[in-house]
Scaffold this active site. Structure first.
Site, short mmCIF file in Angstrom:
data_model
loop_
_atom_site.label_atom_id
_atom_site.label_comp_id
_atom_site.label_asym_id
_atom_site.label_seq_id
_atom_site.Cartn_x
_atom_site.Cartn_y
_atom_site.Cartn_z
CD GLU A 123 -45.19 -45.16 -67.95
OE1 GLU A 123 -46.14 -44.51 -67.71
OE2 GLU A 123 -44.14 -45.03 -68.12
CB CYS A 125 -45.76 -39.01 -70.69
SG CYS A 125 -45.27 -40.25 -71.86
CB ALA A 161 -19.22 -6.47 -34.47
CG ASP A 168 -20.04 -13.83 -48.15
OD1 ASP A 168 -19.16 -12.99 -47.55
OD2 ASP A 168 -21.02 -14.17 -47.92
CG LEU A 171 -23.07 -19.83 -55.50
CD1 LEU A 171 -24.21 -18.71 -56.28
CD2 LEU A 171 -23.57 -19.81 -53.85
CD GLU A 220 -25.77 -22.20 -49.91
OE1 GLU A 220 -24.73 -21.73 -49.31
OE2 GLU A 220 -25.56 -23.34 -50.26
CB THR A 250 -30.84 -7.93 -47.69
OG1 THR A 250 -30.22 -7.25 -46.77
CG2 THR A 250 -31.85 -7.07 -48.60
#
Length: 341
Positions: A47, A70, A158, A194, A198, A262, A266
């Protein structure tokens, strides 16, 4: 209003921490006398930018704005007062502000005698700030769970190996999606197994300048040599197994609105059981393993009638030929867990 929405969605505008907003000022004859959009935290609001462009022509004009002006003072002053000071006669609002710290501008304008309408293209306006709107409405970040799977639902073989189930094209696509979020979340188990970075990286595997917050969730200590603790981005360790508590902390203490989950099977199962997954991105590779780790852990479902069913909202083939994966975008049918429940 569609022009204001287009301004709000201008390329290069950050998705967080502030909402994207567009504003158009119209003279009595319908001509545009000023327009603007919010360029990011600390810059003039939409604005104000439109009023600056209009100058004296703002007096008696109609302000068309994608988000309720606002009503508080932060890094900048309240837009409701700026509109009043400029002599605007009428204000048309798409979306009411869900942030309790900033809302109330509509009432201020009405109390001052202005004509105010709200709700025009409200759904389109909310989509411009989808995660931001969701977070303020529900008191927690929007959660996108991303995973890669084989055709038979395996996230690892596996022997535990999982690199790479997804194709290079899918991994490039993942970095684009990571860049739309303000938080990357995994569990301590994923960090241990791993050692992920990230980060959001380019095609040359180099981290970009602006990185999401990296979050590790779990009570175990993290090896200080893990990549997630390097200086490529900020990292927070939330020592809890409670997904709702973790999300509440991210919203309240870190002002985070969109979590990209990610973690492994679990952690994903914990969020799903708690009803805290709002969107699913699944990369399905044309691969069969026949055994190995499932893409998601135990959900406590014992019969097909209790299955967690998802709505497919988009299907895209990412890559070509041997480099192709199918990206599915899905939404759970269950109502999200919120502060309103």
């Amino acid at each position: 209003m569609r022009r204001a929405l287009a301004l709000a969605a201008s390329p290069g505008v950050p998705l967080h921490p502030n909402p994207r907003v567009g504003c158009v000022l119209l003279a009595e004859d319908g001509s545009v006398v000023g327009e603007g959009y919010h360029h990011g935290a600390g810059t003039p609001h939409a604005e104000v930018e439109a009023l600056q462009a209009a100058g004296d022509r703002a007096r008696g004009a109609t302000a068309v704005v994608t988000l309720e002006p606002c009503n508080h003072t932060g890094r900048t002053g309240p837009c409701s007062q700026a509109l009043l000071a400029a002599g605007v006669r009428r204000v048309v609002i798409a979306q009411r502000d869900p942030n309790p710290l900033a809302s109330g501008g509509m009432e201020t304008l009405l109390d001052a005698g202005l004509e105010v309408e709200a709700g025009l293209l409200a759904e389109e306006a909310e989509e411009v700030n989808r995660a931001w709107s969701f977070a303020h409405r529900h008191g927690r970040p929007f959660v996108t769970w991303k995973f890669a799977t084989t055709l038979d639902g395996r996230s690892a073989a596996a022997d535990g190996t999982s690199r790479w189930i997804s194709s290079p094209a899918a991994r490039r696509d993942t970095h684009l999606l990571r860049g739309l979020c303000d938080t990357m979340l995994v569990g301590t188990g994923t960090v241990e197994a791993d050692d992920p970075r990230l980060t959001v990286r380019d095609d040359e595997d180099q981290p970009l300048a602006n990185q999401p917050l990296r979050v590790v969730m779990g009570e175990r200590d993290v090896d200080p040599g893990r990549k997630v603790l390097d200086d490529a981005a900020e990292t927070v360790h939330l020592r809890t197994h409670d997904p709702l508590a973790a999300l509440g902390t991210l919203y309240r203490d870190h002002q985070r609105f969109h979590v990209f989950l990610e973690g492994g099977p679990t952690l994903a199962a914990a969020f799903l059981r708690a009803g805290l997954v709002d969107e699913v991105v699944a990369y399905v590779a044309p691969v069969l393993l026949g055994a190995g780790r499932s893409a998601v852990g135990d959900l406590g479902i014992g019969t097909i009638g209790d299955a967690l069913r998802l709505h497919v909202t988009d299907t895209t083939v990412v890559g070509e030929g041997a480099d192709a994966n199918v990206r599915l975008l899905l939404r759970p049918t269950a109502r999200p867990t919120t502060k309103e429940q």
